[in-house]
Motif scaffolding. Structure first.
Motif, PDB file in Angstrom:
ATOM      1  N   GLY A   1      -1.461  -5.126 -11.454  1.00 36.22           N
ATOM      2  CA  GLY A   1      -0.998  -4.408 -10.284  1.00 36.22           C
ATOM      3  C   GLY A   1      -1.224  -2.917 -10.476  1.00 36.22           C
ATOM      4  N   ALA A   2      -1.572  -2.212  -9.389  1.00 35.82           N
ATOM      5  CA  ALA A   2      -1.915  -0.806  -9.528  1.00 35.82           C
ATOM      6  C   ALA A   2      -1.458   0.001  -8.318  1.00 35.82           C
ATOM      7  CB  ALA A   2      -3.429  -0.656  -9.702  1.00 35.82           C
ATOM      8  N   SER A   3      -1.297   1.283  -8.539  1.00 36.50           N
ATOM      9  CA  SER A   3      -1.071   2.231  -7.450  1.00 36.50           C
ATOM     10  C   SER A   3      -1.761   3.532  -7.816  1.00 36.50           C
ATOM     11  CB  SER A   3       0.426   2.448  -7.212  1.00 36.50           C
ATOM     12  OG  SER A   3       1.046   2.970  -8.377  1.00 36.50           O
ATOM     13  N   GLY A   4      -1.993   4.366  -6.812  1.00 39.65           N
ATOM     14  CA  GLY A   4      -2.698   5.615  -7.061  1.00 39.65           C
ATOM     15  C   GLY A   4      -3.138   6.254  -5.764  1.00 39.65           C
ATOM     16  N   TYR A   5      -4.430   6.558  -5.658  1.00 29.24           N
ATOM     17  CA  TYR A   5      -4.939   7.280  -4.491  1.00 29.24           C
ATOM     18  C   TYR A   5      -6.291   6.717  -4.063  1.00 29.24           C
ATOM     19  CZ  TYR A   5      -1.286  10.467  -5.899  1.00 29.24           C
ATOM     20  OH  TYR A   5      -0.058  10.984  -6.250  1.00 29.24           O
ATOM     21  N   TRP A   6      -6.454   6.584  -2.756  1.00 33.12           N
ATOM     22  CA  TRP A   6      -7.713   6.108  -2.201  1.00 33.12           C
ATOM     23  C   TRP A   6      -8.683   7.280  -2.091  1.00 33.12           C
ATOM     24  CZ3 TRP A   6      -9.641   1.609  -2.250  1.00 33.12           C
ATOM     25  CH2 TRP A   6     -10.750   1.275  -1.446  1.00 33.12           C
ATOM     26  N   ILE A   7      -9.921   7.024  -2.491  1.00 33.32           N
ATOM     27  CA  ILE A   7     -10.963   8.041  -2.458  1.00 33.32           C
ATOM     28  C   ILE A   7     -11.939   7.720  -1.336  1.00 33.32           C
ATOM     29  CG2 ILE A   7     -12.755   9.223  -3.783  1.00 33.32           C
ATOM     30  CD1 ILE A   7      -9.948   9.526  -4.957  1.00 33.32           C
ATOM     31  N   GLU A   8     -12.190   8.702  -0.479  1.00 33.51           N
ATOM     32  CA  GLU A   8     -13.195   8.557   0.564  1.00 33.51           C
ATOM     33  C   GLU A   8     -14.078   9.796   0.576  1.00 33.51           C
ATOM     34  OE1 GLU A   8     -11.380   7.826   4.319  1.00 33.51           O
ATOM     35  OE2 GLU A   8     -10.856   5.734   3.854  1.00 33.51           O
ATOM     36  N   ASN A   9     -15.384   9.571   0.639  1.00 37.75           N
ATOM     37  CA  ASN A   9     -16.343  10.678   0.646  1.00 37.75           C
ATOM     38  C   ASN A   9     -16.131  11.613  -0.538  1.00 37.75           C
ATOM     39  OD1 ASN A   9     -17.519   9.789   3.143  1.00 37.75           O
ATOM     40  ND2 ASN A   9     -15.785  10.753   4.233  1.00 37.75           N
ATOM     41  N   GLY A  10     -15.753  11.024  -1.669  1.00 42.13           N
ATOM     42  CA  GLY A  10     -15.592  11.817  -2.887  1.00 42.13           C
ATOM     43  C   GLY A  10     -14.370  12.698  -2.916  1.00 42.13           C
ATOM     44  N   GLU A  11     -13.379  12.416  -2.060  1.00 41.35           N
ATOM     45  CA  GLU A  11     -12.145  13.199  -2.054  1.00 41.35           C
ATOM     46  C   GLU A  11     -10.937  12.283  -1.938  1.00 41.35           C
ATOM     47  OE1 GLU A  11     -12.365  15.951   1.151  1.00 41.35           O
ATOM     48  OE2 GLU A  11     -13.830  17.256   0.148  1.00 41.35           O
ATOM     49  N   ILE A  12      -9.798  12.739  -2.472  1.00 37.78           N
ATOM     50  CA  ILE A  12      -8.559  11.974  -2.344  1.00 37.78           C
ATOM     51  C   ILE A  12      -8.141  11.961  -0.874  1.00 37.78           C
ATOM     52  CG2 ILE A  12      -6.107  11.913  -2.924  1.00 37.78           C
ATOM     53  CD1 ILE A  12      -6.802  12.996  -5.676  1.00 37.78           C
ATOM     54  N   ALA A  13      -7.970  10.747  -0.319  1.00 34.39           N
ATOM     55  CA  ALA A  13      -7.644  10.612   1.107  1.00 34.39           C
ATOM     56  C   ALA A  13      -6.160  10.372   1.330  1.00 34.39           C
ATOM     57  CB  ALA A  13      -8.458   9.478   1.722  1.00 34.39           C
ATOM     58  N   TYR A  14      -5.567   9.437   0.581  1.00 37.70           N
ATOM     59  CA  TYR A  14      -4.149   9.122   0.761  1.00 37.70           C
ATOM     60  C   TYR A  14      -3.668   8.277  -0.413  1.00 37.70           C
ATOM     61  CZ  TYR A  14      -6.415   4.929   2.705  1.00 37.70           C
ATOM     62  OH  TYR A  14      -7.225   3.825   2.898  1.00 37.70           O
ATOM     63  N   PRO A  15      -2.342   8.245  -0.646  1.00 31.66           N
ATOM     64  CA  PRO A  15      -1.805   7.426  -1.733  1.00 31.66           C
ATOM     65  C   PRO A  15      -1.837   5.941  -1.373  1.00 31.66           C
ATOM     66  CG  PRO A  15      -0.018   8.507  -0.568  1.00 31.66           C
ATOM     67  CD  PRO A  15      -1.290   9.055   0.005  1.00 31.66           C
ATOM     68  N   VAL A  16      -1.961   5.086  -2.385  1.00 33.52           N
ATOM     69  CA  VAL A  16      -1.980   3.638  -2.181  1.00 33.52           C
ATOM     70  C   VAL A  16      -1.048   2.973  -3.188  1.00 33.52           C
ATOM     71  CG1 VAL A  16      -4.337   3.622  -1.279  1.00 33.52           C
ATOM     72  CG2 VAL A  16      -3.949   3.288  -3.720  1.00 33.52           C
ATOM     73  N   ASN A  17      -0.527   1.807  -2.783  1.00 29.71           N
ATOM     74  CA  ASN A  17       0.266   0.987  -3.697  1.00 29.71           C
ATOM     75  C   ASN A  17       0.091  -0.475  -3.330  1.00 29.71           C
ATOM     76  OD1 ASN A  17       1.826   0.667  -1.407  1.00 29.71           O
ATOM     77  ND2 ASN A  17       3.525   1.934  -2.139  1.00 29.71           N
ATOM     78  N   GLU A  18       0.799  -1.336  -4.035  1.00 30.35           N
ATOM     79  CA  GLU A  18       0.793  -2.771  -3.767  1.00 30.35           C
ATOM     80  C   GLU A  18      -0.622  -3.353  -3.715  1.00 30.35           C
ATOM     81  OE1 GLU A  18       3.129  -3.817  -0.387  1.00 30.35           O
ATOM     82  OE2 GLU A  18       4.861  -2.647  -1.017  1.00 30.35           O
ATOM     83  N   CYS A  19      -1.401  -3.031  -4.739  1.00 32.99           N
ATOM     84  CA  CYS A  19      -2.732  -3.628  -4.821  1.00 32.99           C
ATOM     85  C   CYS A  19      -2.946  -4.190  -6.217  1.00 32.99           C
ATOM     86  CB  CYS A  19      -3.813  -2.616  -4.470  1.00 32.99           C
ATOM     87  SG  CYS A  19      -4.018  -1.269  -5.658  1.00 32.99           S
ATOM     88  N   THR A  20      -3.957  -5.021  -6.352  1.00 30.91           N
ATOM     89  CA  THR A  20      -4.316  -5.623  -7.634  1.00 30.91           C
ATOM     90  C   THR A  20      -5.761  -5.294  -7.947  1.00 30.91           C
ATOM     91  OG1 THR A  20      -2.763  -7.452  -7.313  1.00 30.91           O
ATOM     92  CG2 THR A  20      -4.508  -7.778  -8.923  1.00 30.91           C
ATOM     93  N   ILE A  21      -6.033  -4.908  -9.176  1.00 32.74           N
ATOM     94  CA  ILE A  21      -7.403  -4.674  -9.615  1.00 32.74           C
ATOM     95  C   ILE A  21      -7.762  -5.741 -10.644  1.00 32.74           C
ATOM     96  CG2 ILE A  21      -7.428  -2.219  -9.107  1.00 32.74           C
ATOM     97  CD1 ILE A  21      -6.793  -1.663 -12.024  1.00 32.74           C
ATOM     98  N   ALA A  22      -8.999  -6.233 -10.567  1.00 33.28           N
ATOM     99  CA  ALA A  22      -9.391  -7.336 -11.445  1.00 33.28           C
ATOM    100  C   ALA A  22     -10.837  -7.179 -11.881  1.00 33.28           C
ATOM    101  CB  ALA A  22      -9.195  -8.675 -10.733  1.00 33.28           C
ATOM    102  N   GLY A  23     -11.127  -7.725 -13.054  1.00 35.25           N
ATOM    103  CA  GLY A  23     -12.475  -7.708 -13.604  1.00 35.25           C
ATOM    104  C   GLY A  23     -12.467  -8.415 -14.940  1.00 35.25           C
TER     105      GLY A  23
END
Length: 448
Positions: A390-412
């Motif tokens: 589970g992760a939280s942080g910030y969404w990046i759009e066009n190489g810039e921080i756009a908005y904070p994010v939470n309640e997501c999962t990262i996998a690999g």
């Protein structure tokens, strides 16, 4: 305590011999600590602890037993030895247990060069309280902070000693000073929290409490109005605050105990490319003023600088005596142990080769992706390296921080992730794990 740790260790060794042990080692840890917490400008909690803990491990042939106590009276030491020997006689045989040979033991070390113990006076409780109050006030002053969940300051001084029947005897002292602060922004279901803190061996190196409180507040406010990110495959940048967890997974997989059990996703990777060719992972237990530094390990072997990953290639395992014997190798001087536990392999100070770009440079080159500043929970398959958190942080759009994010999962998969990591140049060199922000080019995100 009326006896020094060295005297207590020798008394335990003597008691073990009298009780019939073939061999033994003893540890003594003497410590004192003080912690202060404040809330809403007032003292919330104060705790001081002092004590001595003793551990004794005995061997009867290839059988071993471990006992511990916080009572240093002579009759207790004798009872510990008798109990340990009785337990060892009933324990199953272990062909890999035993003490180091005399030629393996550390002989000379320079404690002064390691600077493990701050010679300045122990801080008074009032001084710790002032630090905590200053951090709290700085956090509360940030516009958008609704409350300060916690602000604390602490100090600790510990002495460790190890003695063995095969001729080793040595110890050292260690100090630690810390300040931390956690701020909460928003109200109700929209509340967000974040923190900052610092912990150093020397009080003079500690960051200012006002700086710590301010950053904690700014981080909490920046997380307000978080959203769930898009689902898909995106580049993920692990912020320097949490990037060392990736290298930690690699170190756990290269641990000799896991390799000996056959439960490691790196078990067939010795001598193979694990990281990009430009990157190395160096262990150096002799860095001055660093919490992971030590002159010898938990079995009396000398610690040493070594490359775990050299130019991207896995060079070897992290070994104590037992795991080394199981694998037909030599210990790397990485035995760690608690007072009441037998040794096991562990890493000391770790540093990953830094990159040439700043974190902002990596963000600007990401296009669309996720900057992760916090990880929650963990599902790591030790056999395959499959990774999901589970992760939280910030969404990046066009190489810039756009908005904070939470309640997501990262996998690999860690093997794939690590082979393509791109490091920034923002690692803090005073940490025990010096790892910069790390960019992983493609991971699966599960969000909205």
């Amino acid at each position: 305590m009326t006896q020094s740790p060295q005297t207590l260790c020798q008394a335990l060794i003597d008691a073990a011999k009298r009780a019939g042990a073939d061999a033994a080692d003893a540890m003594a840890a003497e410590g004192r600590s003080l912690s202060i917490e404040v809330r809403e400008g007032k003292l919330e909690h104060a705790e001081r602890s002092e004590g001595t803990d003793l551990g004794l491990r005995v061997f009867i042939g290839q059988r071993q037993a471990q006992v511990s106590s916080s009572d240093s009276r002579p009759e207790t030491l004798a009872a510990m030895a008798e109990r340990a020997v009785a337990m060892a006689r009933e324990a199953p045989e272990d062909p890999y247990t035993g003490l180091a040979s005399a030629d393996q033991l550390a002989q000379d070390w320079d404690l002064d060069a390691l600077e493990l113990c701050d010679p300045s006076d122990e801080p008074a409780p009032d001084a710790l309280q002032r630090d905590a109050l200053e951090a709290e006030a700085a956090c509360q002053a940030i516009d958008g902070i609704s409350q300060v969940q916690a602000a604390a300051a602490g100090y600790g001084h510990h002495a460790i000693y190890l003695a063995t029947t095969n001729g080793f005897s040595g110890g050292y002292q260690r100090t630690g000073r810390s300040i931390s602060c956690t701020g909460i922004a928003g109200t109700g279901a929209g509340m967000e929290r974040d923190y900052d803190g610092d912990s150093r061996t020397f009080q003079a190196d500690l960051r200012s409490p006002g700086d710590i409180g301010r950053i904690a507040g700014e981080r909490a406010v920046a997380r307000l109005d978080a959203r769930r990110p898009q689902t898909g495959s995106y580049p993920v940048l692990f912020d320097e605050r949490i990037s060392s967890s990736l290298i930690g997974h690699l170190l756990a997989a290269a641990n000799g105990a896991a390799i000996a059990r056959g439960s490691s996703w790196l078990k067939d990777s010795l001598g193979q490319q694990i990281l990009p060719e430009a990157l190395s992972v160096i262990e150096d237990p002799h860095r001055p003023r660093i919490s992971g530094s030590r002159p010898f390990d938990g079995e009396g072997l000398a610690t040493r600088r070594r490359a775990i990953i050299q130019d991207g290639v896995l060079t070897g395992w992290t070994l104590d005596l037992a795991s080394a014997k199981k694998l037909g190798l030599q210990s790397t001087g990485n035995a760690a142990r608690g007072i009441g536990s037998v040794p096991s392999p562990s890493n000391w100070n770790i540093a990953l080769t830094p990159g040439e770009q700043s974190r902002d440079d990596l963000i600007s080159g990401m296009g669309t992706g996720l900057l992760v500043t916090s990880l929650i929970g963990s599902t790591i398959n030790p056999n395959t390296g499959d990774y999901s958190r589970g992760a939280s942080g910030y969404w990046i759009e066009n190489g810039e921080i756009a908005y904070p994010v939470n309640e997501c999962t990262i996998a690999g998969n860690l093997l794939d992730m690590l082979k393509g990591i791109i490091p920034a140049n923002d690692a803090r060199d005073y940490l025990s794990r010096v790892v910069p922000s790390l960019l992983v080019e493609g991971m699966t995100l599960a969000g909205s």
